[in-house]
Design a protein around this motif. Sequence first.
Motif, PDB file in Angstrom:
ATOM      1  N   VAL A  44       9.444   5.044  -7.278  1.00  0.00           N
ATOM      2  CA  VAL A  44       8.344   3.928  -7.813  1.00  0.00           C
ATOM      3  C   VAL A  44       7.151   4.691  -8.140  1.00  0.00           C
ATOM      4  CG1 VAL A  44       6.980   1.950  -7.447  1.00  0.00           C
ATOM      5  CG2 VAL A  44       9.494   2.136  -6.802  1.00  0.00           C
ATOM      6  N   MET A  45       6.635   5.578  -6.928  1.00  0.00           N
ATOM      7  CA  MET A  45       5.355   6.344  -7.498  1.00  0.00           C
ATOM      8  C   MET A  45       5.511   7.335  -8.989  1.00  0.00           C
ATOM      9  SD  MET A  45       3.254   4.944  -5.355  1.00  0.00           S
ATOM     10  CE  MET A  45       1.996   5.808  -6.030  1.00  0.00           C
ATOM     11  N   THR A  46       6.648   7.799  -8.624  1.00  0.00           N
ATOM     12  CA  THR A  46       7.014   8.832  -9.918  1.00  0.00           C
ATOM     13  C   THR A  46       6.759   7.878 -11.056  1.00  0.00           C
ATOM     14  OG1 THR A  46       8.405   9.938  -8.777  1.00  0.00           O
ATOM     15  CG2 THR A  46       8.608  10.282 -10.999  1.00  0.00           C
ATOM     16  N   GLN A  47       7.321   6.660 -11.357  1.00  0.00           N
ATOM     17  CA  GLN A  47       7.421   6.016 -12.436  1.00  0.00           C
ATOM     18  C   GLN A  47       5.985   5.363 -12.594  1.00  0.00           C
ATOM     19  OE1 GLN A  47       9.303   6.134 -14.691  1.00  0.00           O
ATOM     20  NE2 GLN A  47      11.701   5.895 -14.085  1.00  0.00           N
TER      21      GLN A  47
ATOM     22  N   GLU B 228      -5.854   6.252 -14.652  1.00  0.00           N
ATOM     23  CA  GLU B 228      -5.479   6.687 -13.435  1.00  0.00           C
ATOM     24  C   GLU B 228      -5.063   5.652 -12.364  1.00  0.00           C
ATOM     25  OE1 GLU B 228      -9.446   8.058 -11.850  1.00  0.00           O
ATOM     26  OE2 GLU B 228      -9.296   9.832 -13.195  1.00  0.00           O
ATOM     27  N   LEU B 229      -4.125   5.733 -11.486  1.00  0.00           N
ATOM     28  CA  LEU B 229      -3.877   4.724 -10.427  1.00  0.00           C
ATOM     29  C   LEU B 229      -4.857   4.535  -9.657  1.00  0.00           C
ATOM     30  CD1 LEU B 229      -0.049   5.836  -9.692  1.00  0.00           C
ATOM     31  CD2 LEU B 229      -1.002   4.598 -11.606  1.00  0.00           C
ATOM     32  N   ARG B 230      -5.804   5.073  -9.171  1.00  0.00           N
ATOM     33  CA  ARG B 230      -6.844   5.024  -8.426  1.00  0.00           C
ATOM     34  C   ARG B 230      -7.676   3.943  -8.646  1.00  0.00           C
ATOM     35  NH1 ARG B 230      -8.652   7.536  -3.717  1.00  0.00           N
ATOM     36  NH2 ARG B 230      -7.146   9.366  -4.313  1.00  0.00           N
ATOM     37  N   GLY B 231      -8.023   2.947  -7.768  1.00  0.00           N
ATOM     38  CA  GLY B 231      -8.879   1.530  -8.111  1.00  0.00           C
ATOM     39  C   GLY B 231      -7.796   0.542  -8.847  1.00  0.00           C
ATOM     40  N   LYS B 232      -6.810   0.722  -9.204  1.00  0.00           N
ATOM     41  CA  LYS B 232      -6.039  -0.166  -9.825  1.00  0.00           C
ATOM     42  C   LYS B 232      -4.963  -0.940  -8.885  1.00  0.00           C
ATOM     43  CE  LYS B 232      -6.916   1.518 -14.124  1.00  0.00           C
ATOM     44  NZ  LYS B 232      -7.550   2.608 -13.714  1.00  0.00           N
ATOM     45  N   THR B 233      -4.701  -2.319  -9.202  1.00  0.00           N
ATOM     46  CA  THR B 233      -3.940  -3.043  -8.311  1.00  0.00           C
ATOM     47  C   THR B 233      -2.481  -3.101  -8.410  1.00  0.00           C
ATOM     48  OG1 THR B 233      -5.905  -4.686  -8.164  1.00  0.00           O
ATOM     49  CG2 THR B 233      -3.828  -5.396  -7.654  1.00  0.00           C
ATOM     50  N   LEU B 234      -1.974  -2.677  -7.376  1.00  0.00           N
ATOM     51  CA  LEU B 234      -0.491  -2.829  -7.512  1.00  0.00           C
ATOM     52  C   LEU B 234       0.114  -4.047  -6.937  1.00  0.00           C
ATOM     53  CD1 LEU B 234       2.563  -1.475  -7.868  1.00  0.00           C
ATOM     54  CD2 LEU B 234       2.138  -0.245  -5.761  1.00  0.00           C
ATOM     55  N   GLY B 235       0.922  -4.897  -7.699  1.00  0.00           N
ATOM     56  CA  GLY B 235       1.556  -5.965  -6.904  1.00  0.00           C
ATOM     57  C   GLY B 235       2.947  -5.695  -6.696  1.00  0.00           C
TER      58      GLY B 235
ATOM     59  N   ALA C 279       1.267   3.967  -2.237  1.00  0.00           N
ATOM     60  CA  ALA C 279       0.023   3.420  -3.122  1.00  0.00           C
ATOM     61  C   ALA C 279      -1.305   3.508  -2.582  1.00  0.00           C
ATOM     62  CB  ALA C 279       0.483   2.010  -3.655  1.00  0.00           C
ATOM     63  N   LEU C 280      -1.373   3.117  -1.413  1.00  0.00           N
ATOM     64  CA  LEU C 280      -2.716   3.123  -0.577  1.00  0.00           C
ATOM     65  C   LEU C 280      -3.187   4.695  -0.695  1.00  0.00           C
ATOM     66  CD1 LEU C 280      -2.050   0.719   2.145  1.00  0.00           C
ATOM     67  CD2 LEU C 280      -3.649   0.133   0.522  1.00  0.00           C
ATOM     68  N   GLY C 281      -2.277   5.441  -0.480  1.00  0.00           N
ATOM     69  CA  GLY C 281      -2.578   6.980  -0.334  1.00  0.00           C
ATOM     70  C   GLY C 281      -3.097   7.308  -1.636  1.00  0.00           C
ATOM     71  N   ALA C 282      -2.350   6.822  -2.734  1.00  0.00           N
ATOM     72  CA  ALA C 282      -3.048   7.151  -4.164  1.00  0.00           C
ATOM     73  C   ALA C 282      -4.421   6.435  -4.360  1.00  0.00           C
ATOM     74  CB  ALA C 282      -1.954   6.949  -4.969  1.00  0.00           C
ATOM     75  N   GLY C 283      -4.865   5.719  -3.623  1.00  0.00           N
ATOM     76  CA  GLY C 283      -5.970   5.002  -3.793  1.00  0.00           C
ATOM     77  C   GLY C 283      -6.164   3.608  -4.582  1.00  0.00           C
ATOM     78  N   MET C 284      -4.658   2.953  -4.407  1.00  0.00           N
ATOM     79  CA  MET C 284      -4.641   1.786  -5.230  1.00  0.00           C
ATOM     80  C   MET C 284      -4.998   0.593  -4.233  1.00  0.00           C
ATOM     81  SD  MET C 284      -1.132   2.277  -7.360  1.00  0.00           S
ATOM     82  CE  MET C 284      -1.468   1.214  -8.605  1.00  0.00           C
TER      83      MET C 284
ATOM     84  N   ALA D 221       2.869  -8.044   9.708  1.00  0.00           N
ATOM     85  CA  ALA D 221       3.129  -6.810  10.304  1.00  0.00           C
ATOM     86  C   ALA D 221       2.275  -5.769   9.239  1.00  0.00           C
ATOM     87  CB  ALA D 221       4.827  -6.758  10.343  1.00  0.00           C
ATOM     88  N   PRO D 222       1.793  -4.891  10.214  1.00  0.00           N
ATOM     89  CA  PRO D 222       1.005  -3.918   9.479  1.00  0.00           C
ATOM     90  C   PRO D 222       1.629  -2.871   8.451  1.00  0.00           C
ATOM     91  CG  PRO D 222       1.254  -3.202  11.765  1.00  0.00           C
ATOM     92  CD  PRO D 222       1.727  -4.599  11.516  1.00  0.00           C
ATOM     93  N   ILE D 223       1.219  -2.489   7.311  1.00  0.00           N
ATOM     94  CA  ILE D 223       1.577  -1.199   6.587  1.00  0.00           C
ATOM     95  C   ILE D 223       1.492   0.045   7.529  1.00  0.00           C
ATOM     96  CG2 ILE D 223       1.630  -0.182   4.471  1.00  0.00           C
ATOM     97  CD1 ILE D 223       0.329  -2.856   3.434  1.00  0.00           C
ATOM     98  N   GLU D 224       2.310   0.856   7.768  1.00  0.00           N
ATOM     99  CA  GLU D 224       1.956   2.041   8.275  1.00  0.00           C
ATOM    100  C   GLU D 224       1.923   3.138   7.354  1.00  0.00           C
ATOM    101  OE1 GLU D 224       5.033   2.531  11.223  1.00  0.00           O
ATOM    102  OE2 GLU D 224       4.016   1.103  12.749  1.00  0.00           O
ATOM    103  N   TRP D 225       0.726   3.764   7.327  1.00  0.00           N
ATOM    104  CA  TRP D 225       0.349   5.011   6.354  1.00  0.00           C
ATOM    105  C   TRP D 225       0.181   6.043   7.102  1.00  0.00           C
ATOM    106  CZ3 TRP D 225      -5.293   5.050   4.003  1.00  0.00           C
ATOM    107  CH2 TRP D 225      -5.218   6.089   3.063  1.00  0.00           C
ATOM    108  N   HIS D 226       1.201   6.914   7.126  1.00  0.00           N
ATOM    109  CA  HIS D 226       1.420   8.127   7.849  1.00  0.00           C
ATOM    110  C   HIS D 226       0.460   9.312   7.049  1.00  0.00           C
ATOM    111  CE1 HIS D 226       2.627  11.252  10.782  1.00  0.00           C
ATOM    112  NE2 HIS D 226       2.905  12.028   9.700  1.00  0.00           N
ATOM    113  N   ILE D 227      -0.408   9.779   7.664  1.00  0.00           N
ATOM    114  CA  ILE D 227      -1.102  11.107   7.383  1.00  0.00           C
ATOM    115  C   ILE D 227      -0.772  12.396   8.165  1.00  0.00           C
ATOM    116  CG2 ILE D 227      -3.188  11.942   6.752  1.00  0.00           C
ATOM    117  CD1 ILE D 227      -4.500   9.355   6.864  1.00  0.00           C
TER     118      ILE D 227
END
Length: 322
Positions: free
Chosen positions: A105-108, A143-150, A165-170, A182-188
């Motif tokens: 999905v992110m690739t596309q 850019e993807l950053r700042g855009k809204t992904l549904g 997507a959150l990692g890309a700043g969306m 339930a939370p989104i888990e964002w692994h760094i």
Amino acid sequence: MKILANDGISPSGKAKLEAAGFTVVTDTVAQDELEAAINNEGYIGLLVRSATKVRQPLIDACPNLKMIGRGGVGMDNIDVDYARSQGREVFNTPASSSLSVAEMVMTQLFTLARSVYDSNRQMPDNGVSEFKALKKKYGKGSELRGKTLGVIGFGRIGRAVASYALGAGMKVVAYDLYPSDAPIEWHIEGHGTIAIKPNMVSMDELLAQSDFITLHVPKQDGGTAVLGADELAKCKDGVMMVNTARGGSIDEDALIAALDSGKVACAALDVFENEPTPREDLMKHPKLSLTPHIGAATLEAQDRIGLELADKIISITAVANS
């Protein structure tokens, strides 16, 4: 104990089953020959992906078939409820392919935002003679950053997409028939995991707010599309879409009309209504980025799927023999 992996299984999954005493056959049997093969060879388990169909007549005709496993998430190619009502074990591998599909999905999303899909078509034929014109044509990406992904469908895959997507700043908004806080888990890597509360919204709110939309649900009950002409009309002008879920989750006729009108700027499809023979006008549409249902097809995902299938078969058999 013989298992037919009709749509294949990873070498690691096959090896694990064989070490546990199973015979695993990976020869593909044609759909109309499955009944005879299962009965004549004495298979107790059938493993499939999306190609092989396991419907009621096949289930009824194969009384010795005890297990039906789906490598992947969706099980719409299996009559699950009926099989279970007849005492058959039916299972899938919902966690194994989430990351691979999310990365597709992110690739596309990047591909659509920068028109890479069309540039790759044009450069081989016209890059030498029309370089400056193509540079101008494709020099208006976003850019993807700042855009809204549904994200429509917020299960394991939808949540994995949200994390990327959150990692890309969306900004991420999500819709699900059964919403969860339930939370989104964002692994760094190297810094641990951050838990973020999802922004769950209604379908209409998602359509109105999103610059990009990704689908992770099959068709609705009754076989209707999740996004048809009415839903597409509610979207932002110039929205971009990705479907890696199931063919028909976006109505293909409505999508073509929206692409032609400019309502949808472009879209990426990994799945199609008539697989493996998708319609020709989709294949040739200049505003579509296309892949042949490979969202989960990474070496890592296939390895995880094979091992998960093996674990489930071994566990089911151990319980049955205890």
